[in-house]
Scaffold this motif. Structure first.
Motif, short mmCIF file in Angstrom:
data_model
loop_
_atom_site.label_atom_id
_atom_site.label_comp_id
_atom_site.label_asym_id
_atom_site.label_seq_id
_atom_site.Cartn_x
_atom_site.Cartn_y
_atom_site.Cartn_z
N PRO A 52 0.82 -1.22 0.00
CA PRO A 52 0.00 0.00 0.00
C PRO A 52 0.85 1.27 0.00
O PRO A 52 2.01 1.23 0.38
N GLN A 53 0.21 2.36 -0.44
CA GLN A 53 0.92 3.64 -0.54
C GLN A 53 0.10 4.75 0.08
O GLN A 53 -1.12 4.71 0.04
N VAL A 54 0.83 5.75 0.58
CA VAL A 54 0.15 6.94 1.11
C VAL A 54 0.43 8.11 0.16
O VAL A 54 1.58 8.31 -0.26
N GLY A 55 -0.62 8.84 -0.19
CA GLY A 55 -0.46 10.03 -1.02
C GLY A 55 -0.97 11.26 -0.29
O GLY A 55 -1.65 11.15 0.74
N TYR A 56 -0.65 12.42 -0.83
CA TYR A 56 -0.99 13.65 -0.09
C TYR A 56 -1.14 14.83 -1.05
O TYR A 56 -0.38 14.97 -2.02
N LEU A 57 -2.15 15.64 -0.80
CA LEU A 57 -2.29 16.92 -1.51
C LEU A 57 -2.40 18.02 -0.45
O LEU A 57 -3.33 18.01 0.37
N SER A 58 -1.46 18.94 -0.48
CA SER A 58 -1.53 20.07 0.46
C SER A 58 -2.63 21.03 0.00
O SER A 58 -3.09 20.96 -1.14
N ARG A 59 -3.00 21.94 0.88
CA ARG A 59 -4.05 22.89 0.50
C ARG A 59 -3.63 23.77 -0.68
O ARG A 59 -4.46 24.16 -1.48
N SER A 60 -2.33 24.03 -0.78
CA SER A 60 -1.90 24.87 -1.92
C SER A 60 -2.01 24.07 -3.23
O SER A 60 -2.39 24.62 -4.26
N ALA A 61 -1.71 22.77 -3.16
CA ALA A 61 -1.88 21.94 -4.37
C ALA A 61 -3.36 21.82 -4.71
O ALA A 61 -3.75 21.87 -5.89
N ILE A 62 -4.18 21.69 -3.68
CA ILE A 62 -5.63 21.60 -3.91
C ILE A 62 -6.13 22.89 -4.57
O ILE A 62 -6.90 22.86 -5.53
N GLU A 63 -5.63 24.00 -4.06
CA GLU A 63 -6.01 25.31 -4.62
C GLU A 63 -5.65 25.37 -6.11
O GLU A 63 -6.46 25.78 -6.95
N ARG A 64 -4.47 24.89 -6.42
CA ARG A 64 -3.97 24.94 -7.80
C ARG A 64 -4.80 24.03 -8.72
O ARG A 64 -5.25 24.44 -9.78
N HIS A 65 -5.03 22.79 -8.27
CA HIS A 65 -5.73 21.83 -9.13
C HIS A 65 -7.22 22.18 -9.29
O HIS A 65 -7.81 21.89 -10.33
N THR A 66 -7.81 22.77 -8.26
CA THR A 66 -9.23 23.15 -8.41
C THR A 66 -9.35 24.38 -9.32
O THR A 66 -10.33 24.51 -10.05
N ALA A 67 -8.34 25.24 -9.26
CA ALA A 67 -8.38 26.44 -10.11
C ALA A 67 -8.31 26.07 -11.58
O ALA A 67 -9.02 26.64 -12.41
N ASP A 68 -7.47 25.09 -11.91
CA ASP A 68 -7.32 24.75 -13.34
C ASP A 68 -8.09 23.47 -13.71
O ASP A 68 -7.95 22.97 -14.83
N GLU A 69 -8.88 22.93 -12.76
CA GLU A 69 -9.69 21.72 -13.00
C GLU A 69 -8.86 20.59 -13.60
O GLU A 69 -9.23 19.98 -14.60
N PHE A 70 -7.76 20.30 -12.95
CA PHE A 70 -6.87 19.20 -13.37
C PHE A 70 -6.38 19.37 -14.82
O PHE A 70 -6.26 18.39 -15.56
N ALA A 71 -6.11 20.61 -15.19
CA ALA A 71 -5.69 20.86 -16.57
C ALA A 71 -4.43 20.09 -16.94
O ALA A 71 -4.19 19.83 -18.12
N VAL A 72 -3.64 19.74 -15.95
CA VAL A 72 -2.39 19.03 -16.26
C VAL A 72 -2.65 17.59 -16.70
O VAL A 72 -1.74 16.92 -17.21
N LEU A 73 -3.86 17.10 -16.49
CA LEU A 73 -4.12 15.69 -16.77
C LEU A 73 -4.69 15.49 -18.18
O LEU A 73 -5.50 16.30 -18.64
N PRO A 74 -4.32 14.39 -18.83
CA PRO A 74 -4.93 14.07 -20.13
C PRO A 74 -6.36 13.59 -19.93
O PRO A 74 -6.75 13.23 -18.82
N SER A 75 -7.14 13.55 -21.03
CA SER A 75 -8.53 13.07 -20.93
C SER A 75 -8.54 11.60 -20.52
O SER A 75 -7.61 10.85 -20.81
N CYS A 76 -9.62 11.21 -19.87
CA CYS A 76 -9.79 9.81 -19.48
C CYS A 76 -10.29 9.01 -20.68
O CYS A 76 -11.02 9.53 -21.53
#
Lengths: 180, 291
Positions: A123-147
């Motif tokens: 198993p693995q532990v992952g983490y998103l800080s509030r600043s990362a959350i702020e960034r990803h919600t602002a750009d709606e996961f723009a860094v990710l390719p389409s599913c």
């Protein structure tokens, strides 16, 4: 094999403080939660109490990662807010998680407290800080390719909606990926 | 354009729906009257298919009002009837055994046991399935504007009813929300429902927050809030590939909310054709000239 990700919203800095200063109380809270949830053996409780103290101290064993991470989840149920996201429960294939595409984002940062496990194995532990959350919600996961799979798109959208709510409350997000 | 086309629903050979309607009618005849809980649930699902198929434009159904009435009666019997009890099953065994779905692996004793496990709510381990029948009952009764009857169905549920087991596919707060819907419609709102509502409101899932906002606006009779929250809920429904609200392409949760809003005297908001397509109304089903 099935996999789940358990999510916990938290003020990670406050959790780090508690881990440093309240190891005994946290260990007893784990034991109380395990007892209330089922019928653990006395040996389970002894080990879990010790694992909880080890996590607080940041001392981990290479052989007990799964048990340590299990204990971490019990600790987080007490220290944080458990967030259920159905799309991340009981999925069959890691390819599905790869399609959702968010897990690498959880591996870019480390929480401000020690966690068991590694990036190489489950198993693995992952983490998103509030600043990362702020960034990803602002750009709606723009860094990710389409599913590829529309249901993976649902999962990504659900996570985004939850992250917006965490952003509004200024919280961080811990995620624990386990085989179930 | 048909509604299923507007919504982009894959209808899988829509030209075959006339034939499928005959199959559905035949399946209905097969399950009707059978005193096994799975058959009762299936009957309700079948009866819900009719208005949903009409809504989507798959097939024309001229007697939809009668089918809604039949649906309402099936739901009422599901919640209030004694069809599942051992006494009734033994009676059916003697008087009309053809109604029992006896199979090599399913004898009368097994039917009695299975029914008790799922319908005997006096047992703490009862796995009562209530939310889909409840939602269907509100839709059947609401479209027929039989709100006293809907209240009678809803009063079969109190705030202590546990969430259904969903293998993690549906969050508990969604079930809490539906219990709150029932609590308001039954007129038996109490502190238990208030607690459930608080729990549902704390939920971080956007989809449920959208539903809650629209439902609360409907219950409060707040047209301005409804005009904002209702389209947002439908949009969040349409955006999702897999949603517990969806049945045959129709948005059941949003249909429930609209019916509650209508009962509160609210007007149907101005919506795009696509958003309109998802929600069943009296007008869209040809029951009335107004939504």
């Amino acid at each position: 094999m099935r996999y789940s990700i358990h999510f916990f919203g938290m003020d990670a800095a406050a959790v780090a403080q508690r881990l440093r200063h309240e190891p005994d109380a946290i260990a007893e809270a784990v034991v109380a939660r395990m007892t209330a949830a089922g019928a653990p053996t006395e040996q389970d409780l002894v080990y879990s109490r010790q694992f909880a103290k080890n996590i607080c101290a940041g001392t981990f064993s290479a052989e007990d990662t799964a048990d340590e991470i299990n204990t971490l989840c019990w600790m987080c149920e007490d220290l944080a807010e458990k967030i259920d996201i159905p799309e991340f429960n009981l999925f069959r294939s890691l390819d599905y998680l790869e399609d959702i595409g968010v897990w690498p984002l959880f591996q870019l940062e480390k929480p401000p407290f020690p966690v068991p496990g590694s990036r190489e194995a489950l198993p693995q532990v992952g983490y998103l800080s509030r600043s990362a959350i702020e960034r990803h919600t602002a750009d709606e996961f723009a860094v990710l390719p389409s599913c590829n799979d529309p249901e993976a798109e649902d999962a990504r959208d659900d996570l985004l909606g939850i992250m917006e709510s965490l952003r509004d409350d200024q919280l961080d997000l811990l995620a624990v990926l386990v085989e179930v | 354009m048909k509604n299923y086309e507007l919504l982009g629903v894959d209808a899988n050979s829509p030209e075959e729906f006339e034939e499928r309607l005959q199959d559905l009618d035949a399946e209905r005849c097969d399950v009707e009257g059978c005193p096994l809980w799975t058959y009762r649930i299936r009957l309700i699902q079948i009866l819900l298919n009719y208005p949903c198929w009409k809504q989507m434009g798959y097939v024309e159904i001229s007697d939809v009002a009668q089918r809604l009435e039949d649906g309402y009666n099936a739901v009422l019997d599901y919640f209030r009837g004694d069809w599942w009890t051992e006494g009734n099953i033994r009676h059916v065994e003697l008087e009309s055994p053809e109604l029992l779905p006896i199979k090599p692996w399913l004898n009368v004793d097994a039917i009695i046991k299975d029914n008790a496990q799922h319908m005997d709510r006096s047992s703490p381990s009862c796995m009562f399935q209530w939310y889909e029948p409840l939602r269907s009952g509100i839709i059947f009764g609401g479209l027929l504007e039989k709100w006293d009857d809907v209240a009678h169905i809803c009063s079969a549920l109190d705030a202590d009813v546990p969430p259904e087991y969903s293998a993690g596919t549906i969050i508990d707060e969604y079930f809490h929300y539906y219990l709150c819907v029932a609590g308001k419609l039954s007129g038996q709102w109490d502190a238990g429902f208030e607690k459930l509502l608080e729990s549902a409101k704390k939920c971080r899932q956007k989809r449920l927050r959208d539903l809650l906002a629209a439902w609360e606006a409907a219950v409060a009779g707040d047209q301005a809030a409804f005009d904002k929250a209702f389209p947002a809920a439908i949009k969040s429904f349409i955006k999702r590939k897999d949603d517990p609200s969806e049945h045959m392409g129709a948005a059941l949760d949003e249909t429930v909310i609209w019916l509650i809003a209508k009962r509160a005297g609210l007007s149907f908001p101005e919506l795009s054709d696509k958003l309109n397509a998802a929600v069943m109304t009296c007008k869209s089903l040809g029951l009335d000239t107004a939504p």
